[in-house]
Design a protein around this motif. Structure first.
Motif, short mmCIF file in Angstrom:
data_model
loop_
_atom_site.label_atom_id
_atom_site.label_comp_id
_atom_site.label_asym_id
_atom_site.label_seq_id
_atom_site.Cartn_x
_atom_site.Cartn_y
_atom_site.Cartn_z
N THR A 37 0.92 -1.24 -0.11
CA THR A 37 0.11 0.01 -0.06
C THR A 37 0.79 1.14 -0.16
O THR A 37 0.32 2.30 -0.01
N SER A 228 3.98 -1.38 9.22
CA SER A 228 3.61 -0.04 9.89
C SER A 228 4.71 0.46 10.79
O SER A 228 4.63 1.50 11.03
N ARG A 234 -1.34 1.99 7.65
CA ARG A 234 -1.89 1.74 6.33
C ARG A 234 -3.24 2.19 5.87
O ARG A 234 -3.97 2.28 6.69
N HIS A 235 -3.52 2.65 4.81
CA HIS A 235 -5.03 3.18 4.47
C HIS A 235 -5.40 1.98 3.29
O HIS A 235 -4.73 1.80 2.15
N TYR A 236 -6.46 1.35 3.68
CA TYR A 236 -7.33 0.23 2.68
C TYR A 236 -8.56 0.94 2.18
O TYR A 236 -9.10 1.82 2.89
N SER A 238 -6.28 -0.49 -1.15
CA SER A 238 -5.11 -0.07 -1.35
C SER A 238 -5.15 0.74 -2.62
O SER A 238 -5.53 0.01 -3.60
#
Ligand SMILES: *Cc1c(COP(=O)(O)O)cnc(C)c1O
Length: 242
Positions: A37, A228, A234-236, A238
């Motif tokens: 990501t 991380s 993380r941002h989903y 992706s």
């Protein structure tokens, strides 16, 4: 703002401290930076801070990123590890673009990867993924089936069997984490003791992430996979931003 270089340094310090606490040599645990990501720029920054090995989960995303990072230019060669599930229709991409696969849990996938590994590349380095705590729906082979799969993989001409990988379910507290990690360690030791021909390079226990790397090192991990802790949250879903 904390940079990727700063965070890498603190993760390295955590690993060194965990090794010291376990009476292990500081260089007995490799760090795999999990860059899923995150974009090529983040990988590039980590690589400039000395990181060589990167882990990716999503094949298409990874193949694009590998090319982008190569185009940015680096003093050292990078090693790419596939740590996500490998569907049959993705084996060719994995065989052509990665150095390692941690998530082998089916004979069919192993056969395809061996057949599709290009002749000009060294054998693909592989770990057997073991599931010590989940139901049948979770990835990984059951411990009782691990030896049979590992022995078959050990005979495949274009694969090099390196060890065992696991992603235990999250549990709270160091003692509970250690207990589940020790079950993976047991499988690793049993395979190494019983394996036989084709197990000469069997030296890798891929275990531990940002939240539980201390317990994993205490249990004998030789490669922790940290995302991380190095790159941030993380941002989903992706969709790596440019
Ligand atoms: C995402 C991922 C990691 C890294 O997880 P963090 O908690 O961000 O360190 C490690 N291993 C696997 C298999 C992953 O999918």
């Amino acid at each position: 703002m904390t940079t990727i270089a700063d965070k890498l340094q603190s993760v390295r310090a955590r690993i060194a401290q965990a090794c010291a606490a376990a009476g292990r040599a500081p260089d007995s645990v490799a760090l795999l930076a999990v860059s899923k990501t995150f974009g090529a720029d983040a990988v590039h920054a980590a690589a400039l801070a000395g990181q060589c090995c990167f882990g990716e989960n999503y094949i298409q995303e990874a193949v694009e990123k590998i090319a982008q990072v190569a185009a940015l230019g680096l003093p050292q060669p990078l090693e790419w590890h596939c740590i996500g599930p490998v569907q049959s229709n993705k084996t060719r991409l994995v065989a052509e673009h990665f150095d390692w696969v941690h998530t082998l849990d089916r004979l069919k996938t192993a056969q395809r990867l061996s057949e599709q590994r290009p002749a000009h590349l060294p054998p693909l380095q592989v770990c057997i993924q073991v599931n010590v705590d989940g139901g049948a729906s979770k990835s990984g082979v059951a411990p009782v089936d691990a030896l049979q799969l590992a022995r078959a993989v050990a005979q495949m001409p274009r694969l090099c069997l390196r060890g065992v990988m696991s992603i235990p379910d999250e549990v709270q507290g160091g003692a509970a984490q250690l207990a589940v990690h020790l079950r993976v360690r047991q499988v690793f030791d049993a395979l190494r003791a019983q394996g036989g021909a084709g197990f000469e390079a069997f030296d890798t226990l891929s275990l531990g992430m940002t939240a539980d790397l201390e317990a994993a090192v205490a249990a004998g991990s030789t490669m922790v996979r940290v995302g991380s802790g190095i790159f941030g949250a993380r941002h989903y879903p992706s969709s790596p931003t440019a």
